[in-house]
Design an enzyme around this catalytic site. Structure first.
Site: not given
Length: 754
Positions: A644, A695
């Site tokens: 990430c 997200h």
């Protein structure tokens, strides 16, 4: 008088009140006025807690509805052009989360923590204009409670230094403009009270700064310190030492410097400079990053060593950093093992520790209750050292006996076998692993843990959800499937619950970003994996499809970086114990017929030391332990990993050394700039760049994804590329997931037919 100082405080609420109201607002269940009501009550409650704990320096403006860096962007008026038509909360949350018309701003890790901040976007045309509403409002709220807070602000150099230049211009050309806005703000602040402390957070100072950046410090803090005589400026750093910056700061008119003596022990090298400048030192000795109870004797010894150089009159005892990074309180931990609980201190307990340590250091008369608390602290710390819960001789012997630390076959040989075995060509579609954790899934897990349903009922619901996930993936035509992870509460907690040496809490939530909270495991002792952890669920999912089912594991480095780790053993040794357990799981999965296994290292970059001098040691043990975790994999077992929010330029060789067959990475918010480094170094392994941002609730169109895939192919050969979202889909809603994945699969079909 006992002088103490809290850098910052958690804001999500002791029962995650802020999380809940934000998510209700985003779901259009409540009006924004309800968010404001909850937020204001939380602020007042948190200030009151600190006042009752006898904290002298309490912060305002450390609270945020999403992120303090985002708040600073609003404060400075540095709004990216695409959001210019939006206002108030619509603007704020669109910048953080995106909307159907605007892509969200990039998000990345806050230094080496698991907190994420919204990255400011700066260009040569960026303008700055003061919006002081939030800062002034929160200070006045505290005043109404009889509390004159210090005001927390992100420092100008850290703000610009952590920004992203969207046109390759130098972000620091704007330093005078940002300082001008801060001077205007300080003018407003000076009217609030006769004597106000303003804390400028400058954590960027703990990194290896270029001379050009260091050269800005003196002029910036000379200017800011001279705005008003009734403002005392504190510059605080944390997470490492800041000796180069401190050397300059002591020659400015600031009132105090805040230094972290837990994670920046080399700050002791700056004590003579601080003494000679007659600056106040805020000595960060209460750990804001970990949850182990302070050893008061150790803290006092450290403070006494500091006071041999700097007089006590110029010392304030503080937290090492904001308490944002630890859970709120132990008060609701009713099921935690009593012995282990006695070793812990969360944010509210750290307030008490701070008060007691500062009282002892400044030789303030102690109450009988204080004396009893100090004696208990000593007893609990001594008992922890000798506890039989910590040591496992069996696993210690297994670790000493390890002989194989990496895979037997080289990548160039493995990939030929794997391509033949799995029969895939190029632009293979998959997901990162998780599917939405629905309210029903959470309720099922909650009821099972509460013993209100049987194991059979619980497992039936899990299988039903796996069936649904498999059927959906087959229906839309994904190539490589996942089981959706409905049995997992969290990608680290799940594995920790199945290994010895971990303990779990009921309510020890820590904010990760926005409303997203995690409940990190506590690694208190030797780690041992006795039985398979995932095999039965993955086998069940594989039985429901003829397509390849990918096994999903969490890697040792991520488990370490997303846990509160014991402080009586090197992190590298704790990671080795975990890696040994994951290695056993990989072997059991492949022996059960699961030949594609993803070992996620989402937090690999997060654990990097902030100083270059310490990086090599971290990389060595982190890579070694990842390789150990997959060392049991045979040539025809394909190992995937996922990372990430990583800037890969500086760690690309380390990624190569990890030797995973396929790596998936987050690139959706940052474009192809992260991908180009893989081309520049002639990276051989296969790559799955995320082609859309999970997200954000925004659903990208087929056309948008087609263009994204075409852009990827311009950088790397299509044969090297996998196509996937940029992260797991756990936090998203099913309607978004379905439409986005359908569009993704359709986009791949279009590109393949061009």
């Amino acid at each position: 008088m006992s002088k103490n100082y809290v850098i910052g405080y958690p804001r999500i609420g002791e029962k995650r009140e802020l999380k809940k109201v934000l998510e209700d607002y985003w779901a259009k269940k409540v009006d924004f006025s309800e968010v404001e009501y909850v937020a204001e009550n939380l602020r007042k409650r948190h200030w009151t807690y600190q006042k009752e704990a006898k904290i002298e320096y309490i912060a305002s403006n450390d609270f945020s509805l999403y992120d303090n860096m985002l708040d600073t962007t609003i404060l400075l008026g540095a709004i990216p052009q695409r959001f210019k038509d939006l206002k108030d909360q619509e603007l704020y949350f669109a910048m953080a989360r995106g909307n159907q018309d605007c892509v969200a701003m990039e998000m990345t890790k806050w230094f080496n923590t698991n907190y994420h901040y919204i990255v400011p976007e700066i260009s040569k045309d960026t303008t700055f204009k003061l919006n002081s509403k939030k800062v002034i409002k929160e200070y006045k709220e505290a005043q109404e409670l009889g509390i004159n807070t210090k005001i927390n602000l992100i420092g100008a150099i850290t703000y610009l230094g952590l920004s992203k230049s969207i046109d390759n211009s130098d972000v620091f050309v704007h330093i005078s403009s940002v300082v001008k806005v801060y001077k205007e703000l300080l003018e407003e602040i000076s009217k609030l009270n006769e004597n106000i402390v303003v804390q400028f957070d400058e954590p960027l100072f703990v990194k290896d700064l270029e001379p050009k950046v260091l050269s800005l410090l003196k002029s910036v803090y000379d200017e800011l310190s001279n705005v008003s005589p009734n403002i005392r400026i504190v510059v605080t750093t944390y997470f490492e030492h800041s000796n180069e910056a401190t050397k300059i700061l002591v020659n400015t008119p600031i009132w105090a410097v805040g230094l972290d003596f837990i994670h920046g022990s080399k700050n002791c090298d700056s004590l003579d400079l601080i003494k000679n400048s007659n600056k106040v030192l805020i000595a960060g000795v209460i750990d804001g990053r970990n949850i182990w109870k302070s050893n008061f004797e150790d803290k006092l010894n450290l403070l006494n060593e500091i006071s041999k150089v700097i007089s006590k009159e110029n010392i304030i005892v503080g937290t090492s950093c904001s308490l944002l990074h630890v859970p709120f309180t132990l008060s609701y931990e009713e099921k935690l093992d009593g012995e282990i609980k006695s070793w812990l201190a969360f944010a509210s307990e750290k307030l008490k520790e701070l008060n007691l340590v500062s009282k002892q250091f400044f030789e303030v008369k102690l109450s009988l209750e204080n004396i009893a608390d100090i004696e208990k602290n000593k007893k609990d710390n001594n008992q922890r050292k000798v506890s039989t819960k910590i040591h496992n001789q069996k696993i210690q012997e297994e670790i000493r006996s390890l002989k194989q630390f990496e895979r037997a076959d080289k990548f160039q040989d493995r990939i030929k076998v794997q391509r033949e075995f799995f029969k895939y060509d190029y632009l293979t579609t998959t997901t990162i692993g998780s599917f939405p954790q629905t309210p029903e899934i959470r309720e099922n897990r909650k009821n099972y843990k509460a013993n209100t349903i049987s194991k059979e009922q619980y497992e039936a619901e899990i299988k039903k959800y796996i069936d649904y996930c498999v059927a959906f993936q087959e229906e839309i035509g994904l190539d490589i499937l996942v089981h959706g992870e409905p049995e997992r509460n969290d990608m680290v907690e799940y594995f920790g619950e199945l290994m010895d040496g971990f303990v779990f809490t009921q309510n020890a939530w820590v904010q990760s970003y926005g409303s997203r909270c995690v409940k990190p495991p506590l690694i208190y002792g030797d780690v041992n994996r006795e039985n398979p952890m995932t095999v039965e669920w993955i086998k069940y999912a594989q039985s429901k499809t003829s397509k390849v089912m990918k096994g999903m594991l969490t890697g040792p480095v991520t488990i370490i970086n997303w846990s509160f780790v014991r402080d009586d053993l090197p992190r590298s040794e704790v990671a080795k114990q975990i890696a040994h357990g994951i290695c056993k799981e990989v072997d059991d999965l492949q022996n059960a017929g699961i030949k594609m296994i993803q070992v996620d290292e989402a937090a690999f970059k997060e654990g990097y030391p902030l100083r270059v001098e310490n990086i090599k040691a971290y990389e060595n043990w982190a890579v070694d332990n990842f390789r150990l975790s997959v060392s049991s994999a045979k040539a025809d077992t394909q190992i995937h990993t996922h990372m990430c929010y990583s800037e890969f330029n500086d760690i690309i060789k380390t990624i190569e050394a990890m030797d995973a067959d396929v790596i998936s990475i987050e690139t959706a918010r940052s474009g192809n700039r992260l991908l180009k480094i893989f081309k520049e170094v002639a990276y051989k392994q296969e790559i799955g760049p995320g082609i859309y941002d999970i997200h954000s609730p925004r659903v990208p169109s087929v056309e948008e994804m087609v263009n994204q895939i075409k852009a990827l192919i311009e950088v790397l050969p299509k044969e090297q590329l996998w196509i996937n979202p940029d992260c797991g889909l756990k936090t998203r809603k099913w309607p978004e997931v379905k439409e986005s994945l359908k569009n993704m699969v359709e986009a791949v079909k279009i590109v393949k037919n061009i």
